[in-house]
Write a protein that holds these residues in place. Structure first.
Motif, mmCIF file in Angstrom:
data_model
loop_
_atom_site.group_PDB
_atom_site.id
_atom_site.type_symbol
_atom_site.label_atom_id
_atom_site.label_comp_id
_atom_site.label_asym_id
_atom_site.label_seq_id
_atom_site.Cartn_x
_atom_site.Cartn_y
_atom_site.Cartn_z
ATOM 1 N N THR A 175 35.129 56.048 61.966
ATOM 2 C CA THR A 175 36.404 55.382 62.169
ATOM 3 C C THR A 175 36.604 54.119 62.858
ATOM 4 N N GLY A 176 36.268 54.148 64.306
ATOM 5 C CA GLY A 176 36.053 52.960 64.973
ATOM 6 C C GLY A 176 35.193 51.738 64.360
ATOM 7 N N PHE A 177 33.973 52.174 63.969
ATOM 8 C CA PHE A 177 33.081 51.349 63.412
ATOM 9 C C PHE A 177 33.511 50.362 62.026
ATOM 10 N N PHE A 178 34.376 51.252 61.024
ATOM 11 C CA PHE A 178 34.935 50.503 60.201
ATOM 12 C C PHE A 178 36.298 49.760 60.489
ATOM 13 N N ALA A 179 37.104 50.285 61.418
ATOM 14 C CA ALA A 179 38.280 49.605 61.809
ATOM 15 C C ALA A 179 37.706 48.030 62.396
ATOM 16 N N VAL A 180 36.684 48.171 63.277
ATOM 17 C CA VAL A 180 36.264 46.841 63.872
ATOM 18 C C VAL A 180 35.730 46.020 62.511
ATOM 19 N N ALA A 181 34.755 46.639 61.748
ATOM 20 C CA ALA A 181 34.356 45.908 60.606
ATOM 21 C C ALA A 181 35.556 45.160 59.946
ATOM 22 N N ALA A 182 36.571 45.781 59.384
ATOM 23 C CA ALA A 182 37.545 45.588 58.791
ATOM 24 C C ALA A 182 38.317 44.285 59.477
ATOM 25 N N VAL A 183 38.463 44.203 60.693
ATOM 26 C CA VAL A 183 39.071 43.189 61.411
ATOM 27 C C VAL A 183 37.966 41.928 61.565
ATOM 28 N N SER A 198 40.371 22.946 51.366
ATOM 29 C CA SER A 198 40.393 21.391 51.037
ATOM 30 C C SER A 198 39.342 20.996 49.985
ATOM 31 N N ALA A 199 38.167 21.487 50.023
ATOM 32 C CA ALA A 199 37.086 21.191 49.061
ATOM 33 C C ALA A 199 37.338 21.883 47.829
ATOM 34 N N ALA A 200 37.788 23.188 47.753
ATOM 35 C CA ALA A 200 37.825 24.179 46.549
ATOM 36 C C ALA A 200 39.005 24.976 46.749
ATOM 37 N N PRO A 201 40.138 24.671 46.315
ATOM 38 C CA PRO A 201 41.278 25.464 46.508
ATOM 39 C C PRO A 201 41.336 26.944 45.884
ATOM 40 N N GLU A 202 40.430 27.101 44.861
ATOM 41 C CA GLU A 202 40.390 28.279 44.332
ATOM 42 C C GLU A 202 39.473 29.110 44.939
ATOM 43 N N LEU A 203 39.443 30.562 44.788
ATOM 44 C CA LEU A 203 38.630 31.382 45.679
ATOM 45 C C LEU A 203 37.233 31.442 45.395
ATOM 46 N N SER A 204 36.375 31.100 46.382
ATOM 47 C CA SER A 204 34.873 31.039 46.027
ATOM 48 C C SER A 204 34.289 32.499 46.009
ATOM 49 N N ALA A 205 32.981 32.431 45.191
ATOM 50 C CA ALA A 205 32.533 33.907 44.917
ATOM 51 C C ALA A 205 32.257 34.447 46.431
ATOM 52 N N ASP A 206 31.927 33.524 47.631
ATOM 53 C CA ASP A 206 31.557 34.137 48.773
ATOM 54 C C ASP A 206 32.498 34.420 49.456
ATOM 55 N N ASP A 207 33.747 33.925 49.353
ATOM 56 C CA ASP A 207 35.124 34.343 50.204
ATOM 57 C C ASP A 207 35.564 35.748 49.557
ATOM 58 N N ALA A 208 35.483 35.838 48.073
ATOM 59 C CA ALA A 208 35.854 36.981 47.156
ATOM 60 C C ALA A 208 34.789 38.210 47.763
ATOM 61 N N GLY A 209 33.821 37.819 48.023
ATOM 62 C CA GLY A 209 32.755 39.099 48.414
ATOM 63 C C GLY A 209 33.201 39.467 49.740
ATOM 64 N N VAL A 210 33.574 38.562 50.672
ATOM 65 C CA VAL A 210 33.804 38.982 52.139
ATOM 66 C C VAL A 210 35.235 39.692 51.973
ATOM 67 N N LEU A 211 36.105 39.282 51.011
ATOM 68 C CA LEU A 211 37.453 39.866 51.181
ATOM 69 C C LEU A 211 37.197 41.477 50.545
ATOM 70 N N GLY A 212 36.446 41.558 49.486
ATOM 71 C CA GLY A 212 36.094 42.904 48.998
ATOM 72 C C GLY A 212 35.504 43.891 50.013
ATOM 73 N N GLN A 213 34.776 43.323 50.872
ATOM 74 C CA GLN A 213 33.995 44.252 51.863
ATOM 75 C C GLN A 213 35.047 44.404 52.945
ATOM 76 N N ALA A 214 36.031 43.461 53.142
ATOM 77 C CA ALA A 214 37.107 43.758 54.326
ATOM 78 C C ALA A 214 37.888 44.768 53.704
ATOM 79 N N MET A 215 38.132 44.869 52.428
ATOM 80 C CA MET A 215 38.886 46.046 51.687
ATOM 81 C C MET A 215 38.171 47.195 51.849
ATOM 82 N N MET A 216 36.941 47.530 51.665
ATOM 83 C CA MET A 216 36.059 48.608 51.733
ATOM 84 C C MET A 216 36.252 49.063 53.278
ATOM 85 N N ALA A 217 36.006 48.266 54.170
ATOM 86 C CA ALA A 217 35.916 48.669 55.597
ATOM 87 C C ALA A 217 37.479 49.120 56.003
ATOM 88 N N ALA A 218 38.397 48.857 55.373
ATOM 89 C CA ALA A 218 39.621 49.051 55.797
ATOM 90 C C ALA A 218 39.987 50.443 55.268
#
Length: 228
Positions: A175-183, A198-218
């Motif tokens: 529980t603590g591990f994934f709570a910290v990971a989500a943050v 500023s360089a690319a207003p659209e969501l990049s693949a890397d940013d999307a991947g991090v967002l997906g991992q944050a959601m998984m951790a939460a």
């Protein structure tokens, strides 16, 4: 399953959106062969976690799920051990290995498959049957009810029993591990968006991947929290 309907929908949305992000990464065709396998494993994990939140998810064979995610753990351990080359996963692979190990642990606890757990080694991974086998399956189902926030289930055979304290301790750790990971992952996502906007207003693949991992951790933090 999760008893509270609102919380159940929250984790379902988290895992379904994360699965969609990983499917999009797969469909883009930019990932290498090993990375495609990793993305596919994340899709399977996200879907499995979403299913686990619902009552009908109790019918999934726990032993099979545990074995699958143990194998997935081994895959990410291999990717982490081989370094940071094009065919390797780099340091983040160790985190992904921990995710898969936590998933295997969750299936093991839900199925009363952990050594020392009440009814461990006696029932068929969530499958119902007759006679003595059916009684052990009911014991495992009762354990699942207690771990995942359900109300008490009748147990005329007296099968219900408290798990050893160390099992609860492991659940607290995850529980603590994934709570910290989500943050941390959420911070990485918003910091990345700030730098890339500023360089690319659209969501990049890397940013999307991090967002997906944050959601998984939460979602994982919530699922382990309701097991306490």
């Amino acid at each position: 399953m999760i008893a509270d309907p609102l919380l159940r929908w929250v984790v379902t949305v988290l895992f379904v959106v994360a699965a969609g992000i990983f499917v999009t990464a797969l469909a883009s065709g930019r990932a290498s062969g090993p990375r495609r396998v990793s993305e596919l494993l994340h899709v399977v994990m996200a879907v499995a976690m979403a299913v686990m939140a619902w009552p009908w998810g109790l019918g999934v064979p726990n032993a099979a799920g545990m074995v699958f995610f143990l194998l997935a753990t081994g895959w990410f351990l291999l990717r982490g051990a081989c370094g940071s080359g094009a065919m390797c996963g780099g340091p983040i692979a160790w985190y992904h290995a921990a995710m898969m190990a936590a998933m295997a642990w969750m299936y093991a606890v839900m199925g009363a498959l952990v050594p020392g757990q009440h009814g461990s080694g006696h029932h068929g991974g969530g499958q119902h049957g007759g006679g003595q086998h059916g009684e052990h399956a009911m014991a495992g189902e009762h354990a699942m009810a207690g771990h995942l926030g359900m109300g008490a289930m009748p147990d005329p055979a007296g099968a219900a029993a408290a798990d050893p304290g160390w099992i609860t301790g492991v659940n607290w750790f995850w529980t603590g591990f994934f709570a910290v990971a989500a943050v941390i992952l959420a911070y990485r996502y918003f910091d990345g968006r700030r730098q890339h906007r500023s360089a690319a207003p659209e969501l990049s693949a890397d940013d999307a991947g991090v967002l997906g991992q944050a959601m998984m951790a939460a979602g994982m933090a919530i699922m382990f929290a309701v097991m306490l």
